[in-house]
Scaffold this motif. Structure first.
Motif, mmCIF file in Angstrom:
data_model
loop_
_atom_site.group_PDB
_atom_site.id
_atom_site.type_symbol
_atom_site.label_atom_id
_atom_site.label_comp_id
_atom_site.label_asym_id
_atom_site.label_seq_id
_atom_site.Cartn_x
_atom_site.Cartn_y
_atom_site.Cartn_z
ATOM 1 N N THR A 83 -15.975 8.835 -19.645
ATOM 2 C CA THR A 83 -15.600 7.224 -20.034
ATOM 3 C C THR A 83 -14.416 6.771 -19.344
ATOM 4 O OG1 THR A 83 -14.398 7.852 -21.864
ATOM 5 C CG2 THR A 83 -16.596 7.354 -22.332
ATOM 6 N N ALA A 84 -13.694 7.747 -18.695
ATOM 7 C CA ALA A 84 -12.325 7.356 -17.927
ATOM 8 C C ALA A 84 -12.900 6.790 -16.670
ATOM 9 C CB ALA A 84 -11.466 8.449 -17.774
ATOM 10 N N ARG A 85 -12.133 5.725 -15.985
ATOM 11 C CA ARG A 85 -12.791 5.051 -14.820
ATOM 12 C C ARG A 85 -11.331 5.477 -13.620
ATOM 13 N NH1 ARG A 85 -17.562 3.167 -14.835
ATOM 14 N NH2 ARG A 85 -17.372 1.870 -13.028
ATOM 15 N N ILE A 86 -11.994 5.406 -12.378
ATOM 16 C CA ILE A 86 -10.732 5.188 -11.529
ATOM 17 C C ILE A 86 -10.894 3.878 -10.478
ATOM 18 C CG2 ILE A 86 -10.473 7.656 -11.166
ATOM 19 C CD1 ILE A 86 -12.176 7.589 -8.736
ATOM 20 N N HIS A 87 -10.025 3.432 -10.084
ATOM 21 C CA HIS A 87 -9.998 2.176 -9.302
ATOM 22 C C HIS A 87 -9.553 2.331 -7.940
ATOM 23 C CE1 HIS A 87 -9.983 1.123 -13.859
ATOM 24 N NE2 HIS A 87 -10.872 0.144 -13.272
ATOM 25 N N VAL A 88 -10.208 1.790 -7.088
ATOM 26 C CA VAL A 88 -9.590 1.902 -5.765
ATOM 27 C C VAL A 88 -9.429 0.284 -5.095
ATOM 28 C CG1 VAL A 88 -10.565 3.902 -5.356
ATOM 29 C CG2 VAL A 88 -11.861 1.987 -4.967
ATOM 30 N N VAL A 89 -8.576 0.108 -4.249
ATOM 31 C CA VAL A 89 -8.018 -1.053 -3.840
ATOM 32 C C VAL A 89 -8.147 -0.819 -2.329
ATOM 33 C CG1 VAL A 89 -6.357 -2.973 -3.525
ATOM 34 C CG2 VAL A 89 -6.719 -1.658 -5.805
ATOM 35 N N ASN A 90 -8.650 -2.073 -1.510
ATOM 36 C CA ASN A 90 -8.847 -2.062 -0.122
ATOM 37 C C ASN A 90 -7.321 -2.641 0.326
ATOM 38 O OD1 ASN A 90 -8.860 -2.629 2.588
ATOM 39 N ND2 ASN A 90 -10.980 -3.903 2.436
ATOM 40 N N LEU A 91 -6.657 -1.662 0.816
ATOM 41 C CA LEU A 91 -5.102 -1.765 1.064
ATOM 42 C C LEU A 91 -4.866 -2.755 2.307
ATOM 43 C CD1 LEU A 91 -3.327 1.423 0.289
ATOM 44 C CD2 LEU A 91 -3.535 -0.340 -0.971
ATOM 45 N N ARG A 92 -5.923 -2.930 2.865
ATOM 46 C CA ARG A 92 -5.790 -3.991 4.237
ATOM 47 C C ARG A 92 -5.803 -5.172 3.728
ATOM 48 N NH1 ARG A 92 -10.910 -0.648 6.768
ATOM 49 N NH2 ARG A 92 -11.424 -0.918 4.553
ATOM 50 N N LEU A 93 -6.057 -5.432 2.407
ATOM 51 C CA LEU A 93 -6.004 -6.832 2.122
ATOM 52 C C LEU A 93 -4.437 -6.938 1.467
ATOM 53 C CD1 LEU A 93 -9.521 -7.064 0.475
ATOM 54 C CD2 LEU A 93 -8.719 -7.817 2.676
ATOM 55 N N VAL A 94 -3.641 -6.153 1.301
ATOM 56 C CA VAL A 94 -2.320 -6.319 0.791
ATOM 57 C C VAL A 94 -1.395 -6.649 1.702
ATOM 58 C CG1 VAL A 94 -0.471 -5.141 -0.365
ATOM 59 C CG2 VAL A 94 -2.615 -4.386 -0.923
ATOM 60 N N ASP A 95 -1.105 -8.132 1.529
ATOM 61 C CA ASP A 95 0.142 -8.731 2.450
ATOM 62 C C ASP A 95 1.400 -7.779 2.417
ATOM 63 O OD1 ASP A 95 -1.642 -10.669 3.006
ATOM 64 O OD2 ASP A 95 -0.772 -11.786 1.373
ATOM 65 N N ASP A 96 2.119 -7.650 3.617
ATOM 66 C CA ASP A 96 3.088 -7.062 4.170
ATOM 67 C C ASP A 96 3.227 -5.725 3.587
ATOM 68 O OD1 ASP A 96 3.955 -9.453 5.425
ATOM 69 O OD2 ASP A 96 4.530 -10.295 3.449
ATOM 70 N N LEU A 97 2.403 -4.788 3.535
ATOM 71 C CA LEU A 97 2.115 -3.540 3.214
ATOM 72 C C LEU A 97 2.892 -2.579 4.023
ATOM 73 C CD1 LEU A 97 1.306 -1.444 0.971
ATOM 74 C CD2 LEU A 97 -0.893 -1.053 2.599
ATOM 75 N N ASP A 98 3.891 -1.640 3.588
ATOM 76 C CA ASP A 98 4.371 -0.899 4.519
ATOM 77 C C ASP A 98 3.808 0.328 4.519
ATOM 78 O OD1 ASP A 98 6.465 0.811 5.677
ATOM 79 O OD2 ASP A 98 7.765 0.781 4.192
ATOM 80 N N TRP A 99 2.971 0.537 5.649
ATOM 81 C CA TRP A 99 2.176 1.562 5.878
ATOM 82 C C TRP A 99 2.671 2.924 5.826
ATOM 83 C CZ3 TRP A 99 -3.031 1.511 4.670
ATOM 84 C CH2 TRP A 99 -3.583 0.235 4.867
ATOM 85 N N SER A 100 4.027 3.144 6.096
ATOM 86 C CA SER A 100 4.841 4.271 6.100
ATOM 87 C C SER A 100 5.048 4.807 4.791
ATOM 88 C CB SER A 100 5.987 4.069 7.040
ATOM 89 O OG SER A 100 6.919 3.256 6.275
ATOM 90 N N SER A 101 4.979 3.828 3.791
ATOM 91 C CA SER A 101 5.226 4.386 2.481
ATOM 92 C C SER A 101 3.755 4.938 1.830
ATOM 93 C CB SER A 101 5.767 3.160 1.517
ATOM 94 O OG SER A 101 4.909 2.219 1.613
ATOM 95 N N VAL A 102 2.592 4.784 2.379
ATOM 96 C CA VAL A 102 1.300 5.083 2.075
ATOM 97 C C VAL A 102 1.404 6.781 1.981
ATOM 98 C CG1 VAL A 102 -0.931 4.991 2.039
ATOM 99 C CG2 VAL A 102 0.548 3.096 1.976
ATOM 100 N N THR A 103 1.006 7.257 0.855
ATOM 101 C CA THR A 103 0.650 8.783 0.917
ATOM 102 C C THR A 103 -0.664 9.240 1.179
ATOM 103 O OG1 THR A 103 2.674 9.559 -0.273
ATOM 104 C CG2 THR A 103 0.939 10.888 0.012
ATOM 105 N N VAL A 104 -1.437 9.705 1.906
ATOM 106 C CA VAL A 104 -2.627 9.825 1.948
ATOM 107 C C VAL A 104 -3.095 11.222 1.650
ATOM 108 C CG1 VAL A 104 -4.792 9.974 3.757
ATOM 109 C CG2 VAL A 104 -3.097 8.231 4.056
ATOM 110 N N GLU A 105 -4.109 11.320 0.741
ATOM 111 C CA GLU A 105 -4.495 12.695 -0.045
ATOM 112 C C GLU A 105 -5.954 12.996 0.718
ATOM 113 O OE1 GLU A 105 -6.051 14.727 -4.197
ATOM 114 O OE2 GLU A 105 -5.184 12.749 -4.229
ATOM 115 N N LYS A 106 -5.835 14.027 1.479
ATOM 116 C CA LYS A 106 -7.081 14.392 1.972
ATOM 117 C C LYS A 106 -7.989 15.140 1.186
ATOM 118 C CE LYS A 106 -5.342 14.475 6.698
ATOM 119 N NZ LYS A 106 -5.210 15.087 8.018
ATOM 120 N N VAL A 107 -9.352 14.916 1.061
ATOM 121 C CA VAL A 107 -10.224 15.449 0.169
ATOM 122 C C VAL A 107 -11.467 16.030 0.796
ATOM 123 C CG1 VAL A 107 -11.826 14.858 -1.813
ATOM 124 C CG2 VAL A 107 -9.724 13.652 -1.806
#
Length: 88
Positions: free
Chosen positions: A58-82
């Protein structure tokens, strides 16, 4: 995160709304999505945490297309490899 407008929001789902892909009805860009949180019900080896092999979370996860976020500092994004091939 706050969605400012859903005026042009369209939803695509191949699984009968189990997983939903939201996109802009004007430009077609995928904006966000949501799906069941399978990790809340199943172990990494595919066995059910509750003992019910047909359980749907019943729990859900949500994902967001970060390319649509204005002025996102990509160096602050942590990528989790799966490993989606062997641990799915």
């Amino acid at each position: 995160m706050k969605i400012l407008s859903e005026d042009k929001d369209k939803v695509y789902s191949v699984s009968g709304s189990l997983s939903r892909h939201h996109f802009c009805g004007h430009c077609g860009m995928q904006t966000w999505g949501d799906s069941p949180d399978w990790a809340s019900m199943y172990n990494m080896d595919g066995t059910s945490k509750t003992g019910d092999p047909s359980a749907v979370p019943t729990a859900r996860i949500h994902v967001v297309n970060l390319r649509l976020v204005d002025d996102l500092d990509w160096s602050s994004v942590t990528v989790e490899k799966v490993d989606g091939r062997n641990n799915w």
